[in-house]
Design a protein around this motif. Structure first.
Motif, PDB file in Angstrom:
ATOM      1  N   GLN A 137     -34.236 -21.584  25.989  1.00  0.00           N
ATOM      2  CA  GLN A 137     -33.429 -20.546  26.338  1.00  0.00           C
ATOM      3  C   GLN A 137     -32.535 -19.718  25.111  1.00  0.00           C
ATOM      4  N   GLU A 138     -32.277 -20.908  24.423  1.00  0.00           N
ATOM      5  CA  GLU A 138     -31.460 -20.529  23.250  1.00  0.00           C
ATOM      6  C   GLU A 138     -32.426 -19.655  22.184  1.00  0.00           C
ATOM      7  N   GLN A 139     -33.463 -19.978  21.935  1.00  0.00           N
ATOM      8  CA  GLN A 139     -34.666 -19.119  21.168  1.00  0.00           C
ATOM      9  C   GLN A 139     -34.569 -17.703  21.850  1.00  0.00           C
ATOM     10  N   ALA A 140     -34.849 -17.804  23.381  1.00  0.00           N
ATOM     11  CA  ALA A 140     -34.966 -16.609  23.837  1.00  0.00           C
ATOM     12  C   ALA A 140     -33.706 -15.589  23.521  1.00  0.00           C
ATOM     13  N   PHE A 141     -32.719 -16.271  23.716  1.00  0.00           N
ATOM     14  CA  PHE A 141     -31.524 -15.031  23.578  1.00  0.00           C
ATOM     15  C   PHE A 141     -31.065 -14.828  22.116  1.00  0.00           C
ATOM     16  N   LEU A 142     -31.768 -15.504  21.267  1.00  0.00           N
ATOM     17  CA  LEU A 142     -31.024 -15.388  19.781  1.00  0.00           C
ATOM     18  C   LEU A 142     -31.133 -13.893  19.608  1.00  0.00           C
ATOM     19  N   GLY A 143     -32.064 -13.227  19.942  1.00  0.00           N
ATOM     20  CA  GLY A 143     -32.160 -11.718  19.647  1.00  0.00           C
ATOM     21  C   GLY A 143     -31.189 -10.730  20.556  1.00  0.00           C
ATOM     22  N   SER A 144     -30.625 -11.341  21.396  1.00  0.00           N
ATOM     23  CA  SER A 144     -29.953 -10.599  22.616  1.00  0.00           C
ATOM     24  C   SER A 144     -28.557 -10.011  22.031  1.00  0.00           C
ATOM     25  N   LYS A 145     -28.177 -10.550  20.941  1.00  0.00           N
ATOM     26  CA  LYS A 145     -26.710 -10.378  20.289  1.00  0.00           C
ATOM     27  C   LYS A 145     -25.811 -10.325  21.377  1.00  0.00           C
ATOM     28  N   LEU A 146     -25.737 -11.020  22.403  1.00  0.00           N
ATOM     29  CA  LEU A 146     -24.814 -11.142  23.297  1.00  0.00           C
ATOM     30  C   LEU A 146     -24.109 -12.453  23.157  1.00  0.00           C
ATOM     31  N   PRO A 147     -22.941 -12.611  23.240  1.00  0.00           N
ATOM     32  CA  PRO A 147     -22.287 -13.868  23.406  1.00  0.00           C
ATOM     33  C   PRO A 147     -22.829 -14.638  24.378  1.00  0.00           C
ATOM     34  N   ALA A 148     -23.487 -15.784  24.077  1.00  0.00           N
ATOM     35  CA  ALA A 148     -23.884 -16.826  25.094  1.00  0.00           C
ATOM     36  C   ALA A 148     -23.528 -18.084  25.070  1.00  0.00           C
ATOM     37  N   SER A 149     -23.422 -19.144  26.151  1.00  0.00           N
ATOM     38  CA  SER A 149     -22.933 -20.358  26.000  1.00  0.00           C
ATOM     39  C   SER A 149     -23.882 -21.203  27.301  1.00  0.00           C
ATOM     40  N   TRP A 150     -23.995 -22.400  26.915  1.00  0.00           N
ATOM     41  CA  TRP A 150     -24.544 -23.197  27.972  1.00  0.00           C
ATOM     42  C   TRP A 150     -23.746 -24.113  28.636  1.00  0.00           C
ATOM     43  N   HIS A 151     -23.968 -24.431  29.760  1.00  0.00           N
ATOM     44  CA  HIS A 151     -23.135 -25.680  30.440  1.00  0.00           C
ATOM     45  C   HIS A 151     -23.749 -26.392  31.512  1.00  0.00           C
ATOM     46  N   ALA A 152     -23.607 -27.875  31.523  1.00  0.00           N
ATOM     47  CA  ALA A 152     -24.140 -28.661  32.368  1.00  0.00           C
ATOM     48  C   ALA A 152     -24.137 -28.354  33.774  1.00  0.00           C
ATOM     49  N   SER A 153     -22.844 -27.754  34.203  1.00  0.00           N
ATOM     50  CA  SER A 153     -22.782 -27.557  35.681  1.00  0.00           C
ATOM     51  C   SER A 153     -21.918 -26.075  35.799  1.00  0.00           C
ATOM     52  N   LEU A 154     -21.907 -25.607  36.648  1.00  0.00           N
ATOM     53  CA  LEU A 154     -20.988 -24.377  37.135  1.00  0.00           C
ATOM     54  C   LEU A 154     -19.552 -24.911  36.919  1.00  0.00           C
ATOM     55  N   ASP A 155     -19.209 -25.832  37.335  1.00  0.00           N
ATOM     56  CA  ASP A 155     -17.511 -26.423  36.929  1.00  0.00           C
ATOM     57  C   ASP A 155     -17.230 -26.121  35.674  1.00  0.00           C
ATOM     58  N   ASP A 156     -18.137 -26.469  34.560  1.00  0.00           N
ATOM     59  CA  ASP A 156     -17.830 -26.364  33.295  1.00  0.00           C
ATOM     60  C   ASP A 156     -17.801 -24.851  32.814  1.00  0.00           C
ATOM     61  N   VAL A 157     -18.182 -23.742  33.533  1.00  0.00           N
ATOM     62  CA  VAL A 157     -17.975 -22.446  33.256  1.00  0.00           C
ATOM     63  C   VAL A 157     -16.585 -22.020  33.571  1.00  0.00           C
ATOM     64  N   PRO A 158     -15.987 -21.355  32.332  1.00  0.00           N
ATOM     65  CA  PRO A 158     -14.587 -21.075  32.518  1.00  0.00           C
ATOM     66  C   PRO A 158     -14.368 -20.103  33.741  1.00  0.00           C
ATOM     67  N   ARG A 159     -13.068 -20.233  34.569  1.00  0.00           N
ATOM     68  CA  ARG A 159     -12.963 -19.932  35.713  1.00  0.00           C
ATOM     69  C   ARG A 159     -12.434 -18.363  35.753  1.00  0.00           C
ATOM     70  N   GLU A 160     -11.622 -17.964  34.667  1.00  0.00           N
ATOM     71  CA  GLU A 160     -10.768 -16.753  34.654  1.00  0.00           C
ATOM     72  C   GLU A 160     -11.991 -15.450  34.567  1.00  0.00           C
ATOM     73  N   PRO A 185     -31.784 -21.304  34.710  1.00  0.00           N
ATOM     74  CA  PRO A 185     -32.568 -20.305  33.838  1.00  0.00           C
ATOM     75  C   PRO A 185     -34.102 -20.316  33.634  1.00  0.00           C
ATOM     76  N   GLY A 186     -34.453 -21.614  33.621  1.00  0.00           N
ATOM     77  CA  GLY A 186     -35.760 -21.782  33.296  1.00  0.00           C
ATOM     78  C   GLY A 186     -36.152 -21.283  31.925  1.00  0.00           C
ATOM     79  N   ARG A 187     -37.291 -20.449  31.640  1.00  0.00           N
ATOM     80  CA  ARG A 187     -37.442 -20.001  30.380  1.00  0.00           C
ATOM     81  C   ARG A 187     -36.610 -18.747  29.770  1.00  0.00           C
ATOM     82  N   GLY A 188     -35.786 -18.177  30.822  1.00  0.00           N
ATOM     83  CA  GLY A 188     -34.781 -17.196  30.434  1.00  0.00           C
ATOM     84  C   GLY A 188     -35.564 -15.976  30.675  1.00  0.00           C
ATOM     85  N   THR A 189     -36.649 -15.981  31.160  1.00  0.00           N
ATOM     86  CA  THR A 189     -37.308 -14.763  31.299  1.00  0.00           C
ATOM     87  C   THR A 189     -36.534 -13.638  32.332  1.00  0.00           C
TER      88      THR A 189
END
Ligand code: SAH
Length: 374
Positions: free
Chosen positions: A136-159, A98-102
């Motif tokens: 990115q964490e700073q940028a999304f603080l205000g979005s009020k949406l649940p957000a999480s960070w992962h080192a690779s796509l494999d770590d993003v839950p699959r369901e 996501p770069g800067r999250g822009t």
């Protein structure tokens, strides 16, 4: 020069020192390993240590050029969710690199026009860089949406269904190179010469059965040409996910629609081209994306492939000209800026991104044609 010929010079950076150490210990390394170390060596790699984006950085990307880019991606995402997927709850919005999250910030703002969208989504960012993750964490603080960070796509839950976005992510993934010789293709390696300088060399043995995995148009390549390929694991993982749990992906990057030969590996620093073999870890290293290979890898996992189409076509169909006109009408003093951004994003030729950049959509086979691809 003898101090660096054997291994580690005192005045080289930590990435270069690690590459020299590995070559000294194990011999010449494939271009892909060099690129991977240069970009993502833990603690020291190019992306791991800095924010390379923007006018003060090394390069600028479409979302950093204008809010219009992210906004149109947001409309794509909201329309895909509603019209193609039928507005399900619990959708994962996944962004790779996501770069800067822009882009995501602009996209979420635009997607609000779709009732129910915000309530339906959780955000997942795949980011290798602790420095950028923090931004990115700073940028999304205000979005009020649940957000999480992962080192690779494999770590993003699959369901559950997912909408997966990536802009200028795949070009940073390590690329292998092979060179055509009279008796076959040889993997290109990086070695240290007698003067202690990094140089390209070839593997001693040709790649076995390489012709059988080459696209037909590349098999007859003349001697001396370079063929580049990436391991397809990320494209396959995207294809597998959306074929099994539903959703769609939009991938935008520079590259070629059809597999071909030719070297595209390049180094960029301070908005100028640099030497790929000098000071690894201090410049960006990228190579064009082979969209045919990417699409084939994803479709082999069961998803449908749309495109690639050129960026000007995608943004044009999603309404960039209308959006530009509205922005100019709202703030006439910014008209020249909007026009310049428009020219950059959809212009063809050397100065524009409209033609070199391509977009490909991957979708659950049960869905229709994604927005912009009909
Ligand atoms: N999409 C953004 C940033 C593009 S730069 C934009 O368009 O502005 C590439 C991004 O991918 C950066 O965020 C970088 O840190 C990330 N990245 C590069 N290689 C990666 C890898 N192997 N795994 C995860 N993220 C990676």
């Amino acid at each position: 020069m003898s101090d660096i010929a054997g291994g580690i010079a005192s005045d080289v950076g930590p990435v270069e020192a690690e590459i020299r150490r590995r070559i000294a210990a194990a011999g010449p390394m494939p271009v892909a390993e060099y690129m991977q170390l240069a970009l993502t060596l833990p603690q020291h790699g190019y992306y791991v240590t800095r924010d390379p984006l923007g006018t003060d950085g090394d390069f600028i990307t479409a979302p950093e050029i204008s809010q219009m880019f992210g906004e149109l991606i947001g409309l794509w995402m909201a329309a895909t969710w509603k019209q193609q997927m039928g507005a399900p709850g619990n959708v994962r919005i996944v962004e790779l690199g996501p770069g800067r999250g822009t882009m995501m910030l602009d996209a979420l703002r635009a997607a609000q026009v779709m009732p129910g969208f915000r309530e339906a989504v959780t955000l997942h960012f795949v980011e290798v860089s602790p420095a950028l993750q923090q931004q990115q964490e700073q940028a999304f603080l205000g979005s009020k949406l649940p957000a999480s960070w992962h080192a690779s796509l494999d770590d993003v839950p699959r369901e559950g269904p997912a909408i997966i976005l990536a802009n200028e992510f795949f070009d940073a993934l390590p690329v292998h190179q092979a060179v055509r010789q009279a008796d076959g293709w040889y993997e290109r390696l990086i070695d240290i010469d007698a003067d202690g300088i990094f140089v390209f060399t070839l593997a001693r043995e040709p790649l076995r059965n390489f012709d059988t995995i080459l696209p037909p148009q590349v098999r007859a390549a003349p001697e001396g040409v370079v063929f580049e390929w990436r391991t397809d694991t990320t494209a396959m993982e995207i294809g597998r996910r959306i074929a099994h749990t539903g959703g769609a992906a939009l991938i935008i990057d520079y590259g070629h629609a059809q597999s071909g030969f030719g070297e595209t590996l390049q180094a960029v620093g301070g908005h100028a081209f640099a030497d790929t073999l000098t000071a690894p870890g201090t410049c960006d290293l990228t190579a064009h994306v082979d969209f045919q290979a990417l699409g084939d890898a994803a479709s082999a996992m069961g998803c449908k492939v749309f495109g690639p189409i050129v960026q000007s076509e995608l943004l044009g169909r999603l309404g960039i000209r209308t959006r530009a006109a509205a922005l100019k009408a709202g703030r006439p003093s910014k008209a020249a800026e909007v026009d310049a951004a428009l020219a950059r994003l959809i212009g063809h030729g050397r100065t524009g991104m409209g033609e070199l950049f391509k977009a490909i959509a991957l979708a659950d086979p049960k869905l229709g044609v994604p927005p912009g691809f009909d």
